[in-house]
Design an enzyme around this catalytic site. Sequence first.
Site, mmCIF file in Angstrom:
data_model
loop_
_atom_site.group_PDB
_atom_site.id
_atom_site.type_symbol
_atom_site.label_atom_id
_atom_site.label_comp_id
_atom_site.label_asym_id
_atom_site.label_seq_id
_atom_site.Cartn_x
_atom_site.Cartn_y
_atom_site.Cartn_z
ATOM 1 N N ASP A 25 22.929 -12.107 5.189
ATOM 2 C CA ASP A 25 23.090 -13.103 4.117
ATOM 3 C C ASP A 25 24.632 -13.168 3.791
ATOM 4 O O ASP A 25 25.361 -14.519 3.572
ATOM 5 C CB ASP A 25 22.776 -12.478 2.837
ATOM 6 C CG ASP A 25 22.793 -13.231 1.556
ATOM 7 O OD1 ASP A 25 22.620 -14.467 1.744
ATOM 8 O OD2 ASP A 25 23.415 -12.718 0.578
ATOM 9 N N MET A 62 8.338 4.566 5.974
ATOM 10 C CA MET A 62 8.639 3.083 5.401
ATOM 11 C C MET A 62 9.790 2.816 4.270
ATOM 12 O O MET A 62 10.610 1.928 4.368
ATOM 13 C CB MET A 62 7.239 2.855 4.470
ATOM 14 C CG MET A 62 6.200 2.482 5.186
ATOM 15 S SD MET A 62 6.308 1.435 6.775
ATOM 16 C CE MET A 62 6.792 0.103 5.738
ATOM 17 N N GLU A 63 10.364 4.150 3.474
ATOM 18 C CA GLU A 63 11.608 3.939 2.881
ATOM 19 C C GLU A 63 12.642 3.828 3.753
ATOM 20 O O GLU A 63 13.464 2.893 3.434
ATOM 21 C CB GLU A 63 11.708 5.156 1.952
ATOM 22 C CG GLU A 63 10.838 4.969 0.859
ATOM 23 C CD GLU A 63 9.248 5.389 1.184
ATOM 24 O OE1 GLU A 63 8.433 4.788 0.181
ATOM 25 O OE2 GLU A 63 8.738 5.851 2.107
ATOM 26 N N LEU A 72 0.765 -1.307 0.063
ATOM 27 C CA LEU A 72 0.045 0.012 -0.084
ATOM 28 C C LEU A 72 0.951 1.143 -0.064
ATOM 29 O O LEU A 72 0.304 2.349 0.123
ATOM 30 C CB LEU A 72 -0.887 -0.163 1.287
ATOM 31 C CG LEU A 72 -1.959 -1.330 1.346
ATOM 32 C CD1 LEU A 72 -2.897 -1.243 2.463
ATOM 33 C CD2 LEU A 72 -2.599 -0.993 0.076
ATOM 34 N N CYS A 73 2.153 1.283 -0.223
ATOM 35 C CA CYS A 73 2.998 2.428 -0.119
ATOM 36 C C CYS A 73 2.897 2.909 -1.661
ATOM 37 O O CYS A 73 2.943 2.330 -2.557
ATOM 38 C CB CYS A 73 4.418 2.036 0.139
ATOM 39 S SG CYS A 73 4.740 1.692 1.684
ATOM 40 N N HIS A 74 3.054 4.408 -1.583
ATOM 41 C CA HIS A 74 3.278 5.271 -2.862
ATOM 42 C C HIS A 74 4.509 5.076 -3.475
ATOM 43 O O HIS A 74 5.467 5.099 -2.680
ATOM 44 C CB HIS A 74 2.644 6.593 -2.536
ATOM 45 C CG HIS A 74 1.232 6.682 -2.068
ATOM 46 N ND1 HIS A 74 0.812 6.428 -0.827
ATOM 47 C CD2 HIS A 74 0.232 7.081 -2.823
ATOM 48 C CE1 HIS A 74 -0.251 6.745 -0.874
ATOM 49 N NE2 HIS A 74 -0.828 7.087 -1.866
#
Length: 252
Positions: free
Chosen positions: A128, A113-114, A75-77
Site C-alpha cells: 500500500d 493464523m495469527e 472461525l478463529c478464536h
Amino acid sequence: MNQLTHLNAQGEARMVDVSDKKITQRTAAACASVTMQANTLNMIVEGGHPKGDVLATARIAGIMAAKRTSELIPLCHPLMLSKVEVELQPDAQLPGIRIHATCKLAGQTGVEMEALTAASVAALTVYDMCKAVDKRMVIGNTYVEEKTGGKSGDWTYASLQSDTQQLAGLQINFFAELREQLGVDNLSLELDDFSGSTLGDLLTHLKSQKQQWHNHLSSPNLLMAVNQQMAKPSQTLKEGDEVAFFPPVTGG
C-alpha cells in the site's frame, strides 16, 4: 492429512470447541515476501519514501493485525497473545522485503493464523505504501515456517516437506459427511492399482468398489483436492500425492 476440524459431519462450518484442551505454551512463525523493483527497495532502505518509514509502519500493522485475527478470519478464536514479533528484512537478491512474524501464548489453541495474519498484513502495508511508485510489486511465499506446542506437537515446514517426499503411493482422505456415508476415513493406493493417472481415473476406480461408494461419489457437487489445493478430474496424480474428497461446504 488430518481431519478438517472446522467442518461437522454434515459439512457445515463451525468454531471448534477447545474447552477440553490443555493449556500449553504455543508458538508459530510465518513468513511472506514482497518482490519489487530495485530502486523501490533502495528508496525504502534509504528512508526516502514520502509517506514515511515503510518498514516501521508495516511492522506495527502486522502486530495490530495479529491481535485482531479473530475479527478477520470467521472461525478463529479470540486469543490473549503474550508475544507478537514482526521482522522486515530488505533483500537485494529478491529484490524486495522478507517478512517473518512470530506469535506466542499459553492457551488451548494454536497461533498459526495469527502469525500468518501478521505476515500478510505487514506485506499488504508495504504494498500500500509503495504502490504509487511501483505497480508491479508481488506478494508471495506466505506460509507457516514452524509451530510448537499443542496436541499435534512441534514441526517445521522443512520437516513436513521431507515427510511428504518419503510417502509412497496415494494417500486418500474422505471428510465430513462423506466419511460417514462411505464408512472410512482414509486409505492408501498405488498408482498402478487403477487404470490411468488422473484424479478422474481415481474417482472412477473408487466408485467401482461398492454400490454405496458409487452412489455417494457420483454427486455433481463433490469437491476434490490434491495436496490441499482444489482440483479438477483432469489433474494428473503422482506418487506421494494427498487426495481429499468432501461434500460441498455450507454455512452454519
